[in-house]
Design a protein around this motif. Structure first.
Motif, PDB file in Angstrom:
ATOM      1  N   UNK A  38      21.229 113.051   9.775  1.00 33.95           N
ATOM      2  CA  UNK A  38      22.465 112.955  10.508  1.00 33.95           C
ATOM      3  C   UNK A  38      23.749 112.758  10.201  1.00 33.95           C
ATOM      4  N   UNK A  39      24.535 114.304  10.923  1.00 35.11           N
ATOM      5  CA  UNK A  39      25.582 114.272  11.375  1.00 35.11           C
ATOM      6  C   UNK A  39      26.857 114.055  11.834  1.00 35.11           C
ATOM      7  N   UNK A  40      27.682 114.399  12.539  1.00 32.66           N
ATOM      8  CA  UNK A  40      28.590 113.997  13.141  1.00 32.66           C
ATOM      9  C   UNK A  40      29.781 113.032  13.883  1.00 32.66           C
ATOM     10  N   UNK A  41      29.627 112.193  12.391  1.00 32.70           N
ATOM     11  CA  UNK A  41      30.562 110.935  12.205  1.00 32.70           C
ATOM     12  C   UNK A  41      32.184 111.660  12.645  1.00 32.70           C
ATOM     13  N   UNK A  42      32.891 109.979  13.703  1.00 31.97           N
ATOM     14  CA  UNK A  42      34.507 110.776  14.201  1.00 31.97           C
ATOM     15  C   UNK A  42      34.993 110.799  12.899  1.00 31.97           C
ATOM     16  N   UNK A  43      34.746 110.989  11.616  1.00 31.49           N
ATOM     17  CA  UNK A  43      35.675 111.452  10.334  1.00 31.49           C
ATOM     18  C   UNK A  43      34.997 111.881   9.437  1.00 31.49           C
ATOM     19  N   UNK A  44      35.988 113.816   9.309  1.00 30.06           N
ATOM     20  CA  UNK A  44      34.999 114.323   7.926  1.00 30.06           C
ATOM     21  C   UNK A  44      34.332 113.454   6.904  1.00 30.06           C
ATOM     22  N   UNK A  45      35.032 112.757   6.727  1.00 28.95           N
ATOM     23  CA  UNK A  45      35.053 112.261   5.159  1.00 28.95           C
ATOM     24  C   UNK A  45      34.078 111.037   5.506  1.00 28.95           C
ATOM     25  N   UNK A  46      33.717 111.006   6.316  1.00 26.21           N
ATOM     26  CA  UNK A  46      32.452 110.292   6.964  1.00 26.21           C
ATOM     27  C   UNK A  46      31.034 110.992   6.452  1.00 26.21           C
ATOM     28  N   UNK A  47      31.043 111.832   6.797  1.00 24.23           N
ATOM     29  CA  UNK A  47      30.359 112.740   6.584  1.00 24.23           C
ATOM     30  C   UNK A  47      29.464 113.324   5.186  1.00 24.23           C
ATOM     31  N   UNK A  48      30.262 113.500   4.504  1.00 22.28           N
ATOM     32  CA  UNK A  48      30.735 114.431   3.515  1.00 22.28           C
ATOM     33  C   UNK A  48      30.047 113.186   2.681  1.00 22.28           C
ATOM     34  N   UNK A  49      30.325 111.737   3.053  1.00 21.32           N
ATOM     35  CA  UNK A  49      30.291 110.113   1.845  1.00 21.32           C
ATOM     36  C   UNK A  49      28.232 109.943   2.300  1.00 21.32           C
ATOM     37  N   UNK A  50      28.634 110.239   3.532  1.00 24.77           N
ATOM     38  CA  UNK A  50      26.888 110.201   3.887  1.00 24.77           C
ATOM     39  C   UNK A  50      25.477 111.537   3.231  1.00 24.77           C
ATOM     40  N   UNK A  51      26.312 112.969   2.840  1.00 23.89           N
ATOM     41  CA  UNK A  51      25.766 112.933   2.441  1.00 23.89           C
ATOM     42  C   UNK A  51      25.856 113.309   0.810  1.00 23.89           C
ATOM     43  N   UNK A  52      26.446 112.658  -0.041  1.00 20.41           N
ATOM     44  CA  UNK A  52      26.927 112.347  -1.033  1.00 20.41           C
ATOM     45  C   UNK A  52      26.025 111.080  -1.825  1.00 20.41           C
ATOM     46  N   UNK A  53      25.762 109.721  -0.850  1.00 18.50           N
ATOM     47  CA  UNK A  53      24.975 108.923  -0.751  1.00 18.50           C
ATOM     48  C   UNK A  53      23.132 109.519  -1.173  1.00 18.50           C
ATOM     49  N   UNK A  54      22.885 110.024  -0.179  1.00 16.86           N
ATOM     50  CA  UNK A  54      22.249 110.696   0.324  1.00 16.86           C
ATOM     51  C   UNK A  54      21.540 111.570  -1.209  1.00 16.86           C
ATOM     52  N   UNK A  55      21.886 112.512  -1.553  1.00 16.61           N
ATOM     53  CA  UNK A  55      22.111 113.503  -2.628  1.00 16.61           C
ATOM     54  C   UNK A  55      22.360 112.615  -3.864  1.00 16.61           C
ATOM     55  N   UNK A  56      23.124 111.497  -4.066  1.00 12.00           N
ATOM     56  CA  UNK A  56      22.697 110.706  -4.552  1.00 12.00           C
ATOM     57  C   UNK A  56      21.538 109.726  -5.328  1.00 12.00           C
ATOM     58  N   UNK A  57      20.991 109.057  -4.148  1.00  6.04           N
ATOM     59  CA  UNK A  57      19.395 108.535  -3.835  1.00  6.04           C
ATOM     60  C   UNK A  57      18.364 109.016  -4.440  1.00  6.04           C
ATOM     61  N   UNK A  58      18.184 110.961  -3.984  1.00  3.79           N
ATOM     62  CA  UNK A  58      17.391 111.972  -3.735  1.00  3.79           C
ATOM     63  C   UNK A  58      17.316 113.347  -5.300  1.00  3.79           C
ATOM     64  N   UNK A  59      19.078 113.410  -4.835  1.00  2.00           N
ATOM     65  CA  UNK A  59      18.280 114.812  -6.557  1.00  2.00           C
ATOM     66  C   UNK A  59      18.385 115.880  -5.597  1.00  2.00           C
TER      67      UNK A  59
END
Length: 366
Positions: A171-192
Motif C-alpha cells: 500500500x502506498x499513498x503516504x504524505x511524502x513521495x520520499x516515504x513511498x519510495x523508501x517503502x518500495x526500497x525496503x520491500x525490494x531489499x527484503x524479497x528481491x
C-alpha cells in the motif's frame, strides 16, 4: 440428488467479527477486526449452500441482513435458478438503486445458490461451470499496509514465505513521495527484484495528486497502480491509463457488469479486478468477465479467494488471485497454498464449510 430438484427453503445469516493478524492500516481506515456475514442457504432437498460477505463496516450488517431476508422471503418454495434470481432480485430492488446494499444482498444469496447447485451435482464449482480443477496464481495481500517503513522488509519476507509467493501487494499513498519510495526500497531489499509488487493507493489521492505521485513512481518497475483516486472518476482513470507506463488496475468497486463495461469502454484502466460482493456474486462475475474477455482485458480478483479461485478457472483472461487469509478463522478447512498458487480442493461446491466453534466465538449482534 440432482441439481434440477433444488428448492429454496430458508436462509440463516450469522454476523461474525474475525480478528486480523495484521491490522488494516490504509486510506480507507483502520481495522483490527473484520466483519463477515456467514450465509447458509437451506433447500427442501437437504442441500445447504454456503457463502459469506465482507461488508467492511460492522454497522453495515444492520442494513444488509434485512435486505437478504427480504429477498429470501420472496424465494421460499421456488426452484433455485441463480441467473433468474439475480435478475429478479435486482429488479425487485431497483427503486432504491442497483448499487450498495441492493447488489450486496443479491450477491450473497447468489454465491450460496451456486454452491448449493454444485453440491447437488457432486461437483466442485469450477467443474460444474464447465472448467477443471487445478491451482490459480496468487499474490499475497495480507499485509504491507501504511505502517512504519522500517517494519516492511521483515513483513514482506514473512508474506513471501507463507506460500512461496511471487507477488505481494504494497500500500502506498503516504504524505511524502520520499516515504513511498523508501517503502518500495525496503520491500525490494527484503524479497528481491523477482517478486512482483502490486501497489494499491486505496483511492487515497485526488486526481491531481494521483497524477503527480504516479508519474513520480512510474520508473519503479511496479506491476500495477491500483485505485490511485476515487473509484467513480472514470475520466480521471482514463487520463492516468493514457499517460502512465505502469498499468492501471481498478474494478473492486464496480457494482454490476455494466459498470465494468462502462470502464472498459472509456479505457479507464489496463486491468480489472471485480469484487464478488459488488459485481453480483457468481452470476455477475460470469457476465462481467465475458465482457472483459471480449475486450482482451486481464481479470484479477478482489477478496473472496475461495469462491474466486473456482471462477478464475473459467475466466478467459484470468490474471492474478488476491490472497487474504481473513476468512480462515471461521472456515473448517482453509485452502492450501503452494508455490504462489492457491490449490482448489476436490470437494463439491466451493469447498467452504464453517468452523462452528470459531463461529460461536466470533459471533456478534450488530
Amino acid at each position: 440428488m440432482t441439481f434440477e430438484k433444488l428448492t429454496f427453503r430458508s436462509v440463516d445469516l450469522r454476523p461474525v467479527l474475525v480478528p486480523l493478524e495484521r491490522p488494516v492500516v490504509s486510506k480507507v481506515g483502520f481495522f483490527d477486526q473484520w466483519p463477515m456475514i456467514l450465509i447458509d442457504l437451506h433447500t427442501e432437498e437437504g442441500i445447504v449452500g454456503r457463502s459469506y460477505l465482507e461488508p467492511y463496516l460492522r454497522q453495515s450488517v444492520r442494513y444488509i441482513v434485512p435486505a437478504i431476508h427480504d429477498l429470501a422471503a420472496a424465494r421460499t418454495g421456488q426452484p433455485i435458478r441463480p441467473f433468474d434470481d439475480f435478475r429478479n432480485g435486482r429488479k425487485s430492488l431497483n427503486l432504491v438503486g442497483y448499487e450498495g446494499v441492493t447488489m450486496i444482498a443479491v450477491a450473497g444469496l447468489d454465491m450460496a445458490a451456486w454452491d448449493a447447485l454444485a453440491k447437488a451435482a457432486s461437483m466442485p464449482l469450477a467443474v460444474f461451470l464447465g472448467g477443471s480443477l487445478g491451482s490459480v496464481p496468487a499474490y499475497n495481500s495480507n499485509g504491507l499496509w501504511l505502517t512504519e517503513v522500517a517494519t516492511l522488509g521483515n513483513e514482506a519476507a514473512e508474506l513471501v514465505s507463507e506460500g512461496g509467493f511471487k507477488g505481494l501487494k504494497l500500500r502506498l499513498g503516504r504524505d511524502r513521495l520520499e516515504d513511498d519510495l523508501e517503502a518500495i526500497k525496503a520491500v525490494r531489499g527484503a524479497v528481491g527484484e523477482h517478486v512482483k509488487l502490486m501497489v494499491d493507493f486505496n483511492q487515497g489521492l485526488t486526481l491531481g495528486d494521483a497524477l503527480h505521485r504516479c508519474h513520480a513512481l512510474d520508473d519503479q518497475g511496479l506491476y500495477w497502480f491500483e485505485e490511485p483516486t476515487t473509484y467513480d472518476n472514470l475520466a480521471g482513470y482514463a487520463q492516468l491509463a493514457r499517460e502512465l507506463d505502469t498499468p492501471v488496475q481498478l474494478g473492486e468497486n464496480f457494482y454490476g457488469p455494466r459498470e465494468l463495461f462502462k470502464a472498459i469502454e472509456m479505457r479507464a484502466g489496463d486491468y480489472v479486478m471485480p469484487d464478488l460482493m459488488r459485481i453480483g456474486g457468481v452470476s455477475g462475475w460470469l457476465r462481467a468477465v465475458s465482457i472483459a474477455g471480449a475486450a482482451g482485458i486481464e481479470v484479477s480478483t478482489h477478496l473472496y479467494p475461495e469462491v474466486a479461485a473456482h471462477l478464475m478457472r473459467v475466466t478467459e483472461t484470468a490474471h492474478w488471485l488476491e490472497w487474504q487469509d481473513w476468512a480462515e478463522p471461521v472456515i473448517a478447512e482453509p485452502f492450501k497454498l503452494q508455490d504462489s498458487q492457491l490449490v482448489i480442493p476436490a470437494k463439491p461446491g466451493c469447498g467452504i464449510e464453517w468452523n462452528e466453534h470459531a463461529v460461536k466465538r466470533f459471533r456478534y449482534d450488530p
